[in-house]
Write a protein that holds these residues in place. Structure first.
Motif, PDB file in Angstrom:
ATOM      1  N   ILE A  29      -6.784  52.235   6.896  1.00  0.00           N
ATOM      2  CA  ILE A  29      -7.145  51.766   8.445  1.00  0.00           C
ATOM      3  C   ILE A  29      -8.146  50.695   8.312  1.00  0.00           C
ATOM      4  CG2 ILE A  29      -8.186  52.235  10.465  1.00  0.00           C
ATOM      5  CD1 ILE A  29      -6.922  55.242   9.893  1.00  0.00           C
ATOM      6  N   HIS A  30      -7.905  49.457   8.982  1.00  0.00           N
ATOM      7  CA  HIS A  30      -8.847  48.244   8.877  1.00  0.00           C
ATOM      8  C   HIS A  30      -9.382  48.581  10.340  1.00  0.00           C
ATOM      9  CE1 HIS A  30      -7.921  47.029   4.856  1.00  0.00           C
ATOM     10  NE2 HIS A  30      -6.481  47.167   5.396  1.00  0.00           N
ATOM     11  N   TRP A  31     -10.591  48.976  10.722  1.00  0.00           N
ATOM     12  CA  TRP A  31     -11.221  49.103  11.909  1.00  0.00           C
ATOM     13  C   TRP A  31     -11.381  47.830  12.762  1.00  0.00           C
ATOM     14  CZ3 TRP A  31     -10.409  53.634  13.786  1.00  0.00           C
ATOM     15  CH2 TRP A  31     -10.296  54.784  12.985  1.00  0.00           C
ATOM     16  N   GLU A  32     -11.151  46.451  12.069  1.00  0.00           N
ATOM     17  CA  GLU A  32     -11.387  45.449  12.703  1.00  0.00           C
ATOM     18  C   GLU A  32     -10.094  44.921  13.398  1.00  0.00           C
ATOM     19  OE1 GLU A  32     -11.684  45.639   9.427  1.00  0.00           O
ATOM     20  OE2 GLU A  32     -13.839  45.844   9.337  1.00  0.00           O
ATOM     21  N   GLU A  33      -8.853  45.669  13.358  1.00  0.00           N
ATOM     22  CA  GLU A  33      -7.748  45.573  13.878  1.00  0.00           C
ATOM     23  C   GLU A  33      -7.695  45.806  15.406  1.00  0.00           C
ATOM     24  OE1 GLU A  33      -4.783  47.021  11.419  1.00  0.00           O
ATOM     25  OE2 GLU A  33      -5.062  45.310   9.995  1.00  0.00           O
ATOM     26  N   PRO A  34      -6.967  45.413  16.280  1.00  0.00           N
ATOM     27  CA  PRO A  34      -6.783  46.034  17.658  1.00  0.00           C
ATOM     28  C   PRO A  34      -6.270  47.772  17.447  1.00  0.00           C
ATOM     29  CG  PRO A  34      -5.456  43.989  17.207  1.00  0.00           C
ATOM     30  CD  PRO A  34      -6.125  44.513  16.107  1.00  0.00           C
ATOM     31  N   ALA A  35      -6.703  48.351  18.379  1.00  0.00           N
ATOM     32  CA  ALA A  35      -6.634  49.823  18.652  1.00  0.00           C
ATOM     33  C   ALA A  35      -5.098  50.268  18.502  1.00  0.00           C
ATOM     34  CB  ALA A  35      -7.151  50.265  19.883  1.00  0.00           C
ATOM     35  N   ALA A  36      -3.989  49.305  19.218  1.00  0.00           N
ATOM     36  CA  ALA A  36      -2.819  49.540  19.225  1.00  0.00           C
ATOM     37  C   ALA A  36      -2.192  49.431  17.889  1.00  0.00           C
ATOM     38  CB  ALA A  36      -1.951  48.658  20.347  1.00  0.00           C
ATOM     39  N   GLN A  37      -2.590  48.549  17.216  1.00  0.00           N
ATOM     40  CA  GLN A  37      -2.070  48.345  15.906  1.00  0.00           C
ATOM     41  C   GLN A  37      -2.527  49.448  14.907  1.00  0.00           C
ATOM     42  OE1 GLN A  37      -2.767  44.420  14.509  1.00  0.00           O
ATOM     43  NE2 GLN A  37      -2.191  44.952  12.354  1.00  0.00           N
ATOM     44  N   ILE A  38      -3.542  49.961  15.042  1.00  0.00           N
ATOM     45  CA  ILE A  38      -4.123  51.200  14.243  1.00  0.00           C
ATOM     46  C   ILE A  38      -3.526  52.343  14.818  1.00  0.00           C
ATOM     47  CG2 ILE A  38      -5.934  52.508  13.689  1.00  0.00           C
ATOM     48  CD1 ILE A  38      -8.018  50.281  14.277  1.00  0.00           C
ATOM     49  N   GLU A  39      -3.026  52.446  15.910  1.00  0.00           N
ATOM     50  CA  GLU A  39      -2.384  53.836  16.535  1.00  0.00           C
ATOM     51  C   GLU A  39      -0.971  53.640  15.911  1.00  0.00           C
ATOM     52  OE1 GLU A  39      -1.315  55.911  20.489  1.00  0.00           O
ATOM     53  OE2 GLU A  39      -1.348  53.639  20.619  1.00  0.00           O
ATOM     54  N   ALA A  40      -0.419  52.416  15.761  1.00  0.00           N
ATOM     55  CA  ALA A  40       0.954  52.278  15.184  1.00  0.00           C
ATOM     56  C   ALA A  40       1.136  52.616  13.915  1.00  0.00           C
ATOM     57  CB  ALA A  40       1.311  50.965  15.540  1.00  0.00           C
ATOM     58  N   LEU A  41      -0.072  52.319  13.118  1.00  0.00           N
ATOM     59  CA  LEU A  41      -0.188  52.473  11.528  1.00  0.00           C
ATOM     60  C   LEU A  41      -0.329  54.052  11.547  1.00  0.00           C
ATOM     61  CD1 LEU A  41      -0.664  51.928   8.585  1.00  0.00           C
ATOM     62  CD2 LEU A  41      -3.155  51.480   8.975  1.00  0.00           C
ATOM     63  N   ILE A  42      -1.101  54.725  12.179  1.00  0.00           N
ATOM     64  CA  ILE A  42      -1.073  56.235  12.010  1.00  0.00           C
ATOM     65  C   ILE A  42       0.225  56.926  12.473  1.00  0.00           C
ATOM     66  CG2 ILE A  42      -2.092  58.139  13.301  1.00  0.00           C
ATOM     67  CD1 ILE A  42      -4.722  56.338  13.460  1.00  0.00           C
ATOM     68  N   ARG A  43       0.821  56.417  13.522  1.00  0.00           N
ATOM     69  CA  ARG A  43       2.270  57.191  13.655  1.00  0.00           C
ATOM     70  C   ARG A  43       3.350  56.935  12.704  1.00  0.00           C
ATOM     71  NH1 ARG A  43       1.758  54.551  18.693  1.00  0.00           N
ATOM     72  NH2 ARG A  43       3.535  53.354  18.154  1.00  0.00           N
ATOM     73  N   ALA A  44       3.120  55.479  12.373  1.00  0.00           N
ATOM     74  CA  ALA A  44       4.156  55.274  11.116  1.00  0.00           C
ATOM     75  C   ALA A  44       3.839  56.016   9.792  1.00  0.00           C
ATOM     76  CB  ALA A  44       4.214  53.816  10.792  1.00  0.00           C
ATOM     77  N   SER A  45       2.654  56.153   9.596  1.00  0.00           N
ATOM     78  CA  SER A  45       2.219  56.717   8.393  1.00  0.00           C
ATOM     79  C   SER A  45       2.620  58.411   8.394  1.00  0.00           C
ATOM     80  CB  SER A  45       0.779  56.744   7.936  1.00  0.00           C
ATOM     81  OG  SER A  45       0.412  55.445   7.911  1.00  0.00           O
ATOM     82  N   ASN A  46       2.763  58.980   9.470  1.00  0.00           N
ATOM     83  CA  ASN A  46       2.880  60.418   9.600  1.00  0.00           C
ATOM     84  C   ASN A  46       4.443  60.605   9.427  1.00  0.00           C
ATOM     85  OD1 ASN A  46       2.457  63.006  10.166  1.00  0.00           O
ATOM     86  ND2 ASN A  46       1.787  62.510  12.304  1.00  0.00           N
ATOM     87  N   PRO A  47       4.975  61.645   8.813  1.00  0.00           N
ATOM     88  CA  PRO A  47       4.443  62.915   8.241  1.00  0.00           C
ATOM     89  C   PRO A  47       4.229  62.769   6.764  1.00  0.00           C
ATOM     90  CG  PRO A  47       6.644  63.184   8.601  1.00  0.00           C
ATOM     91  CD  PRO A  47       6.376  61.802   8.853  1.00  0.00           C
ATOM     92  N   PHE A  48       4.670  62.056   6.030  1.00  0.00           N
ATOM     93  CA  PHE A  48       4.687  62.061   4.345  1.00  0.00           C
ATOM     94  C   PHE A  48       3.363  61.746   4.014  1.00  0.00           C
ATOM     95  CE2 PHE A  48       9.166  61.126   5.845  1.00  0.00           C
ATOM     96  CZ  PHE A  48       9.570  62.569   5.562  1.00  0.00           C
ATOM     97  N   LEU A  49       2.925  60.577   4.457  1.00  0.00           N
ATOM     98  CA  LEU A  49       1.473  59.924   4.042  1.00  0.00           C
ATOM     99  C   LEU A  49       0.801  59.753   5.306  1.00  0.00           C
ATOM    100  CD1 LEU A  49       2.427  57.182   1.130  1.00  0.00           C
ATOM    101  CD2 LEU A  49       1.372  59.637   0.835  1.00  0.00           C
ATOM    102  N   PHE A  50      -0.466  60.026   5.330  1.00  0.00           N
ATOM    103  CA  PHE A  50      -1.125  59.646   6.463  1.00  0.00           C
ATOM    104  C   PHE A  50      -2.139  58.473   6.304  1.00  0.00           C
ATOM    105  CE2 PHE A  50      -0.195  64.037   6.473  1.00  0.00           C
ATOM    106  CZ  PHE A  50       0.037  64.543   7.877  1.00  0.00           C
ATOM    107  N   ALA A  51      -2.331  57.674   7.413  1.00  0.00           N
ATOM    108  CA  ALA A  51      -3.296  56.466   7.463  1.00  0.00           C
ATOM    109  C   ALA A  51      -4.606  57.270   7.019  1.00  0.00           C
ATOM    110  CB  ALA A  51      -3.644  56.005   8.854  1.00  0.00           C
ATOM    111  N   VAL A  52      -5.467  56.349   6.098  1.00  0.00           N
ATOM    112  CA  VAL A  52      -6.625  56.944   5.548  1.00  0.00           C
ATOM    113  C   VAL A  52      -7.774  55.857   5.753  1.00  0.00           C
ATOM    114  CG1 VAL A  52      -5.535  57.856   3.511  1.00  0.00           C
ATOM    115  CG2 VAL A  52      -6.263  55.456   3.175  1.00  0.00           C
ATOM    116  N   THR A  53      -8.973  56.308   5.819  1.00  0.00           N
ATOM    117  CA  THR A  53     -10.125  55.893   6.104  1.00  0.00           C
ATOM    118  C   THR A  53     -11.510  56.562   5.233  1.00  0.00           C
ATOM    119  OG1 THR A  53     -11.659  54.849   7.735  1.00  0.00           O
ATOM    120  CG2 THR A  53     -10.622  57.261   8.377  1.00  0.00           C
ATOM    121  N   SER A  54     -12.495  56.254   5.445  1.00  0.00           N
ATOM    122  CA  SER A  54     -13.457  57.302   4.916  1.00  0.00           C
ATOM    123  C   SER A  54     -14.707  57.433   5.718  1.00  0.00           C
ATOM    124  CB  SER A  54     -13.922  56.581   3.531  1.00  0.00           C
ATOM    125  OG  SER A  54     -14.732  55.420   3.729  1.00  0.00           O
ATOM    126  N   TYR A  55     -15.069  58.476   5.519  1.00  0.00           N
ATOM    127  CA  TYR A  55     -16.440  59.091   6.361  1.00  0.00           C
ATOM    128  C   TYR A  55     -17.474  59.333   5.198  1.00  0.00           C
ATOM    129  CZ  TYR A  55     -19.825  61.237   9.302  1.00  0.00           C
ATOM    130  OH  TYR A  55     -20.915  61.588   9.768  1.00  0.00           O
TER     131      TYR A  55
END
Length: 142
Positions: A29-55
């Protein structure tokens, strides 16, 4: 056609295509991208791999999120609103509903378990030493 009498015979495959192996940059996940694009990445990544970030120093996989109508602040910035976990993108906050990090958590439970505070930030997972070390040896090729 697969069976000729009592024998199974192979069917030649046409000139098909396959997708290349998933790389870390494909699911990061690149947080500098628009929210809709990040949401689409999260949906597309599910269920085999998930979109990743770090905290902090944790690798966090996000399994479900939705775009809110809350205007963005600093990309990756975290807000806790009514007990829900939100992260800022380039334009709007996303409500993070399912996160994986040493277990599966709701956004609210993740915030409690990891001591998340308003103003903390998610950052690109590629900066984590664990991710850098394992890039060549895992399903996440660079």
């Amino acid at each position: 056609e697969l069976m000729a009498g009592d024998r199974i015979r192979p069917v030649p495959q046409a000139n098909g295509r396959s997708y290349p192996r998933v790389r870390i940059r494909d699911i990061c996940i690149h947080w500098e991208e628009p929210a809709a694009q990040i949401e689409a990445l999260i949906r597309a990544s599910n269920p085999f791999l998930f979109a990743v970030t770090s905290y902090q120093s944790y690798l966090v996989e996000i399994g479900e999120a939705e775009v809110s109508d809350i205007p963005a602040t600093l990309p990756g910035a975290i807000r806790l609103i009514d007990g829900e976990l939100y992260a800022s993108s380039a334009d709007y906050f996303l409500r993070l509903m399912v996160l994986f990090c040493n277990g599966c958590f709701s956004g609210k439970r993740f915030a409690t378990m990891f001591g998340v505070k308003n103003g903390d930030c998610f950052i690109d997972a590629k900066v984590l030493p664990l991710v850098q070390k394992n890039l060549k040896n895992t399903r996440w090729e660079e």
